[in-house]
Design a protein around this motif. Sequence first.
Motif, short mmCIF file in Angstrom:
data_model
loop_
_atom_site.label_atom_id
_atom_site.label_comp_id
_atom_site.label_asym_id
_atom_site.label_seq_id
_atom_site.Cartn_x
_atom_site.Cartn_y
_atom_site.Cartn_z
N MET A 61 -34.05 23.64 -4.52
CA MET A 61 -32.79 24.23 -5.00
C MET A 61 -32.58 23.98 -6.48
SD MET A 61 -30.03 23.09 -2.12
CE MET A 61 -30.31 23.40 -0.38
N GLY A 62 -33.21 22.94 -7.00
CA GLY A 62 -33.02 22.59 -8.40
C GLY A 62 -32.45 21.22 -8.63
N TYR A 63 -32.19 20.47 -7.55
CA TYR A 63 -31.71 19.10 -7.73
C TYR A 63 -32.84 18.23 -8.30
CZ TYR A 63 -27.25 19.74 -5.31
OH TYR A 63 -25.97 20.14 -4.97
N ILE A 64 -32.45 17.32 -9.17
CA ILE A 64 -33.39 16.37 -9.75
C ILE A 64 -33.05 14.94 -9.33
CG2 ILE A 64 -34.29 15.42 -11.92
CD1 ILE A 64 -33.68 18.11 -13.22
N HIS A 65 -31.74 14.67 -9.19
CA HIS A 65 -31.27 13.33 -8.86
C HIS A 65 -30.52 13.34 -7.53
CE1 HIS A 65 -31.29 13.36 -13.41
NE2 HIS A 65 -32.17 12.42 -13.11
N VAL A 66 -30.73 12.28 -6.76
CA VAL A 66 -30.00 12.10 -5.51
C VAL A 66 -29.47 10.68 -5.45
CG1 VAL A 66 -31.29 13.86 -4.23
CG2 VAL A 66 -32.13 11.49 -4.26
N SER A 97 -28.97 6.13 -8.25
CA SER A 97 -27.89 5.34 -7.67
C SER A 97 -27.94 5.39 -6.16
CB SER A 97 -26.52 5.84 -8.17
OG SER A 97 -26.34 7.21 -7.87
N GLY A 98 -27.25 4.43 -5.54
CA GLY A 98 -27.21 4.39 -4.09
C GLY A 98 -26.05 3.55 -3.60
N HIS A 99 -25.65 3.79 -2.35
CA HIS A 99 -24.52 3.09 -1.74
C HIS A 99 -25.01 2.05 -0.74
CE1 HIS A 99 -20.98 6.11 -2.47
NE2 HIS A 99 -21.65 5.81 -3.57
N THR A 100 -24.62 0.81 -0.95
CA THR A 100 -24.87 -0.28 -0.01
C THR A 100 -23.65 -1.19 -0.03
OG1 THR A 100 -27.23 -0.20 -0.53
CG2 THR A 100 -26.44 -2.10 0.70
N VAL A 101 -23.02 -1.40 1.12
CA VAL A 101 -21.80 -2.18 1.18
C VAL A 101 -22.09 -3.66 0.94
CG1 VAL A 101 -19.89 -2.95 2.65
CG2 VAL A 101 -20.67 -0.56 2.75
N VAL A 133 -26.23 0.10 -8.36
CA VAL A 133 -26.02 -0.35 -6.99
C VAL A 133 -24.52 -0.26 -6.72
CG1 VAL A 133 -26.23 -2.27 -5.36
CG2 VAL A 133 -28.02 -1.88 -7.09
N ILE A 134 -24.12 0.65 -5.85
CA ILE A 134 -22.70 0.94 -5.64
C ILE A 134 -22.26 0.46 -4.26
CG2 ILE A 134 -20.94 2.74 -5.62
CD1 ILE A 134 -22.40 2.51 -8.28
N SER A 135 -21.23 -0.37 -4.23
CA SER A 135 -20.63 -0.78 -2.96
C SER A 135 -19.43 0.12 -2.66
CB SER A 135 -20.17 -2.24 -3.03
OG SER A 135 -19.66 -2.66 -1.77
N PRO A 136 -19.44 0.82 -1.51
CA PRO A 136 -18.41 1.81 -1.25
C PRO A 136 -17.37 1.39 -0.21
CG PRO A 136 -20.32 2.31 0.09
CD PRO A 136 -20.57 0.98 -0.58
#
Length: 304
Positions: A61-66, A97-101, A133-136
């Motif tokens: 689709m054209g995404y580069i970052h997830v 980036s990513g989500h880890t509580v 590292v993102i805590s959500p």
Amino acid sequence: MNNSRRTFIKTSGLAIAGAALLPKFLLASERKIERLGLQLYSVRDAMKNDPAGSLKKLADMGYIHVEHANYVDRKFYGYSAKDFKKLLADTNLQMPSGHTVMTAQDWDNTKNDFTDKWKYTIEDAAEVGQRYVISPWLDDNLRTDLDGLKRFMTQFNKCGELCKSNGMTFGYHNHNFEFSTKVNGNTLYDFILANTDPSLVAQQMDIGNMLGAGGIALDLLKKYPGRFELMHVKDEIKSTTGGGMDGYDSTVLGQGVMPVKDIVKEARKIGGTSQFIIEQESYQGKDPFDCVKIDLQIMNKWGF
């Protein structure tokens, strides 16, 4: 335990000293790199059933970052950090980036240090190529416990030091309770921002989650200029199913009630925002991949 892992755990306690040794211009320049990405929770069922195929669809689709939302037992969507990094490379994707509580239990009071489990979390994030590292989340039992909140915000700052010493940034991602919960007459979100060091803890503003609880993205950008390094870009409609968050469901960008274009423009201008992550959690009967493809096209049209 191999030598490199033992060394990581032993030396991670030297976070402050390590961060001081990093070239300041590298840390500063990293924050200026603007990225547009997708939170993989937007296609969560597909990522559960076929991670490799799903990532390829997004790349096509054209995404580069997830941005990930699945790290369990030291695995990303069932893959080790090393193998998931290869999967990303094979599909020409990056995962900044990513989500880890992070919970209060990730701090060991007897050792006055993070648990090995949390240190492994940081180690794996670094291995897979994360920069954030993102805590959500924030546990229910902490939300109105003033002393517990103060200790946890200290833990946030210490995690910022740990991440910084490993070339990354720690951050927090809001939901809705931060705006409906009051602490000393102010919102819990005000408390979080007042008690975290901006140089150690980045904020990832989710502009949609806050809407039904009274959080107005444009107002917050003006109240706290420069504090929102990352943003979850969403649009919202009134829920027709009685579900959603505070009566709202996310929808395709530009088709809801939010001034999303104005918000991202202001975030670029005064928010300090460089990481824009599309997230759509409900689809009004459409295919999730069709939705996120349109979302990407809309953001491209808006100059991203």
